[in-house]
Write a protein that holds these residues in place. Structure first.
Motif, PDB file in Angstrom:
ATOM      1  N   TYR A  35       0.934  -1.168   0.037  1.00 58.02           N
ATOM      2  CA  TYR A  35      -0.239  -0.437   0.234  1.00 58.02           C
ATOM      3  C   TYR A  35       0.710   1.083   0.051  1.00 58.02           C
ATOM      4  CZ  TYR A  35      -3.939  -2.893   1.514  1.00 58.02           C
ATOM      5  OH  TYR A  35      -4.674  -3.646   1.455  1.00 58.02           O
ATOM      6  N   GLN A  37       0.672   5.382   1.607  1.00 61.52           N
ATOM      7  CA  GLN A  37      -0.030   6.349   1.614  1.00 61.52           C
ATOM      8  C   GLN A  37       0.054   7.830   2.202  1.00 61.52           C
ATOM      9  OE1 GLN A  37      -0.259   5.751   6.835  1.00 61.52           O
ATOM     10  NE2 GLN A  37      -2.155   6.463   6.671  1.00 61.52           N
ATOM     11  N   PHE A  90       3.555   0.581   3.253  1.00 59.06           N
ATOM     12  CA  PHE A  90       3.177  -0.258   4.376  1.00 59.06           C
ATOM     13  C   PHE A  90       3.159  -1.955   3.368  1.00 59.06           C
ATOM     14  CE2 PHE A  90       2.830   2.059   8.089  1.00 59.06           C
ATOM     15  CZ  PHE A  90       2.493   3.377   8.137  1.00 59.06           C
ATOM     16  N   PHE A 102       0.127  -5.253   9.754  1.00 61.07           N
ATOM     17  CA  PHE A 102       1.249  -4.587   8.790  1.00 61.07           C
ATOM     18  C   PHE A 102       2.634  -4.215   8.984  1.00 61.07           C
ATOM     19  CE2 PHE A 102      -1.850  -2.120   5.868  1.00 61.07           C
ATOM     20  CZ  PHE A 102      -2.955  -2.880   5.917  1.00 61.07           C
ATOM     21  N   GLY A 103       3.048  -3.687   8.430  1.00 61.91           N
ATOM     22  CA  GLY A 103       4.676  -3.473   8.625  1.00 61.91           C
ATOM     23  C   GLY A 103       5.449  -1.868   8.768  1.00 61.91           C
ATOM     24  N   PRO A 104       6.607  -1.800   9.890  1.00 56.99           N
ATOM     25  CA  PRO A 104       6.123  -0.232  10.152  1.00 56.99           C
ATOM     26  C   PRO A 104       6.571   0.912   9.265  1.00 56.99           C
ATOM     27  CG  PRO A 104       8.381  -1.375  10.466  1.00 56.99           C
ATOM     28  CD  PRO A 104       6.683  -2.506   9.969  1.00 56.99           C
TER      29      PRO A 104
ATOM     30  N   LYS B  42       3.646   4.588  12.665  1.00 60.07           N
ATOM     31  CA  LYS B  42       4.183   3.493  13.233  1.00 60.07           C
ATOM     32  C   LYS B  42       2.732   2.562  11.407  1.00 60.07           C
ATOM     33  CE  LYS B  42       5.358   2.722  16.753  1.00 60.07           C
ATOM     34  NZ  LYS B  42       7.096   2.006  17.208  1.00 60.07           N
ATOM     35  N   GLY B  43       2.945   1.218  12.006  1.00 62.12           N
ATOM     36  CA  GLY B  43       1.784   1.275  11.104  1.00 62.12           C
ATOM     37  C   GLY B  43       0.065   0.833  11.354  1.00 62.12           C
ATOM     38  N   PRO B  44      -0.522   0.640  10.220  1.00 59.78           N
ATOM     39  CA  PRO B  44      -2.337   0.713  11.087  1.00 59.78           C
ATOM     40  C   PRO B  44      -2.136  -1.346  11.900  1.00 59.78           C
ATOM     41  CG  PRO B  44      -1.974   0.997   8.285  1.00 59.78           C
ATOM     42  CD  PRO B  44      -0.415   0.529   9.291  1.00 59.78           C
TER      43      PRO B  44
END
Lengths: 111, 113
Positions: A35, A37, A90, A102-104, B42-44
């Motif tokens: 993804y 963002q 992400f 999800f990753g960081p 951070k990620g969701p």
């Protein structure tokens, strides 16, 4: 975010340069997703994979390529970076009907 | 075209108050509606989710209300705390093999002490 890692965390590219973002998961999940963002636009699906060796286009695939040669890794490539690709990327992984983990994230700036 | 519409874009709530975030969708092929919470950097992370055959789901201070006929669902945070300050995304999932998620545009929640 346990189990999904992304490399690198930050990157600055010049227009026209290429790079590969790596997503790795240790949960043996079949499904993996990339993804982007952007402010005010939520998360938009770029590409996804339903299993090793498979890939498919998401909502915004133009300018990106992906590969899933190994089940645990999902690579996102930018062949010729453009300023419009400045974003936070992400990766996520999922098993069956379960939740997406999800990753960081990777913060990419293209100048 | 935004398939999942989320409002408001931002929300300020006093500590102890109720935070309400709304989402609407059009596609009846969606079969699962999660809410994600994201802290800066951070990620969701999945917060709570609901299926369309249920009208309400509660987990602690968090409740999803779902109105299938109106194609709307909302997140209610009771007794909001400063630690709830984050960005919240609603999402809707296509059924079938791909299980793709379509996300709303997000709501930035600030809970003031």
């Amino acid at each position: 975010n346990a189990g999904v890692t992304q490399t690198p965390k930050f990157r600055v590219l010049k227009t026209g340069q290429s790079m590969t973002l790596l997503c790795a998961q240790d949960m043996n999940h079949e499904y993996m997703y990339w993804y982007r963002q952007d402010p005010g636009m939520g998360l938009r699906l770029i590409h996804y994979s339903v299993g090793e060796g498979t890939t498919a286009k998401g909502e915004v695939p133009d300018g990106y390529n992906v590969s899933r040669l190994k089940k645990q890794n999902f690579l996102l490539g930018l062949e010729s970076a453009a300023p419009s690709q400045t974003s936070v990327y992400f990766c996520a992984a999922r098993m069956g009907q379960g939740e997406q983990y999800f990753g960081p994230g990777t913060r990419l700036t293209v100048t | 075209q935004q398939q999942v519409k989320q409002s408001p874009q931002s929300l300020i709530v006093q500590k102890g108050g109720i935070s309400i975030i709304n989402c609407a969708y059009e596609n009846t092929a969606f079969d699962y509606f999660p809410w994600y919470q994201q802290f800066p950097g951070k990620g969701p992370a999945l917060l709570i989710a609901i299926r369309p055959d249920v009208s309400e789901k509660k987990e602690g201070r968090f409740t999803i209300s779902f109105n299938k006929s109106a194609k709307q669902f909302s997140l209610h945070i009771m007794d909001s705390q400063p630690g709830d300050s984050a960005t919240y995304f609603c999402a809707a999932r296509y059924g079938g093999a791909t299980n793709k998620l379509i996300f709303g545009t997000g709501t930035l929640l600030a809970v003031q002490p």
